[in-house]
Design a protein around this motif. Structure first.
Motif, short mmCIF file in Angstrom:
data_model
loop_
_atom_site.label_atom_id
_atom_site.label_comp_id
_atom_site.label_asym_id
_atom_site.label_seq_id
_atom_site.Cartn_x
_atom_site.Cartn_y
_atom_site.Cartn_z
N GLU A 94 -10.73 -0.09 -0.18
CA GLU A 94 -10.09 -0.45 0.66
C GLU A 94 -9.81 -1.91 0.77
O GLU A 94 -8.68 -2.24 1.29
CB GLU A 94 -10.92 -0.29 2.22
CG GLU A 94 -12.09 -1.16 2.27
CD GLU A 94 -12.78 -0.78 3.55
OE1 GLU A 94 -12.27 -1.22 4.62
OE2 GLU A 94 -14.01 -0.62 3.35
N ARG B 89 0.78 -1.11 -0.04
CA ARG B 89 0.04 0.09 0.02
C ARG B 89 0.95 1.25 -0.07
O ARG B 89 0.38 2.17 -0.52
CB ARG B 89 -1.00 0.06 1.23
CG ARG B 89 -2.11 0.98 0.96
CD ARG B 89 -2.91 0.90 2.31
NE ARG B 89 -3.75 -0.25 2.43
CZ ARG B 89 -4.89 -0.45 1.71
NH1 ARG B 89 -5.47 0.43 1.18
NH2 ARG B 89 -5.65 -1.45 2.02
N GLU C 281 -0.53 1.15 8.18
CA GLU C 281 -1.46 0.59 7.03
C GLU C 281 -2.87 1.30 7.44
O GLU C 281 -3.47 1.55 6.53
CB GLU C 281 -1.59 -0.92 7.28
CG GLU C 281 -0.13 -1.52 6.69
CD GLU C 281 0.24 -1.07 5.55
OE1 GLU C 281 -0.66 -1.26 4.29
OE2 GLU C 281 1.25 -0.85 5.17
N LYS C 282 -3.42 1.28 8.66
CA LYS C 282 -4.64 1.92 8.69
C LYS C 282 -4.74 3.46 8.43
O LYS C 282 -5.81 3.91 7.75
CB LYS C 282 -5.07 1.73 10.23
CG LYS C 282 -6.42 2.31 10.49
CD LYS C 282 -7.39 1.22 10.22
CE LYS C 282 -8.68 1.58 10.90
NZ LYS C 282 -9.93 0.60 10.31
N ASP D 186 -6.75 6.21 1.31
CA ASP D 186 -7.44 5.20 -0.07
C ASP D 186 -8.72 5.87 0.15
O ASP D 186 -9.54 6.21 -0.84
CB ASP D 186 -7.11 3.90 0.04
CG ASP D 186 -5.96 3.61 -0.41
OD1 ASP D 186 -5.24 4.54 -1.02
OD2 ASP D 186 -5.18 2.38 -0.26
N GLN E 20 -4.78 3.12 4.65
CA GLN E 20 -6.32 2.62 4.32
C GLN E 20 -7.31 3.97 4.42
O GLN E 20 -8.06 3.93 3.32
CB GLN E 20 -6.78 1.56 5.06
CG GLN E 20 -7.85 1.08 4.73
CD GLN E 20 -8.08 -0.10 5.68
OE1 GLN E 20 -7.75 -0.34 6.73
NE2 GLN E 20 -8.99 -1.10 5.09
#
Length: 116
Positions: free
Chosen positions: A110, A35, A96-97, A103, A100
């Motif tokens: 997601e 990501r 990463e959250k 995004d 996300q």
């Protein structure tokens, strides 16, 4: 002693990421994930976010390690090794959250990489 050593190392990594963030997808420096490599914006967010979390969680681990050493609780090597993952994993989960969330706010799907 493990918490003190690893905490100091993570704090140093956090400072480096914040002061000298990786400018590109270098193999040995910077926060790397699928990501994070999606775009330049993702990369910059990942470096900034992970730097903050490396610094914060590293500082927390350093303080815990210092407390263990100061109170004479240095005979818990195995326990420290077993619980070492708990202060480290949130760095990756929270970074990463954040990616996300970026995004989702910018029209990304997601689930685009995690359902493959």
């Amino acid at each position: 002693m493990i918490f003190l050593t690893v905490g100091a190392f993570l704090t140093l990594i956090g400072l480096l990421f914040l002061i000298l963030p990786s400018k590109g997808n270098l193999p040995l420096y910077g926060y790397h994930s699928e990501r994070a490599a999606k775009s330049d914006a993702h990369w910059q967010i990942a470096q900034r976010t992970s730097g903050k979390y490396f610094f914060l969680f590293g500082l927390l681990m350093t303080l815990i390690g210092y407390w263990l050493k100061a109170t004479g609780h240095t005979n818990f090597f195995i326990i420290e090794m077993l619980v070492l993952v708990f202060p480290i994993m949130p760095i990756f989960i929270l970074t990463e959250k954040k990616l996300q969330t970026y995004d989702l706010e910018n029209g990304g799907d997601e689930h685009e990489h995690f359902n493959d």
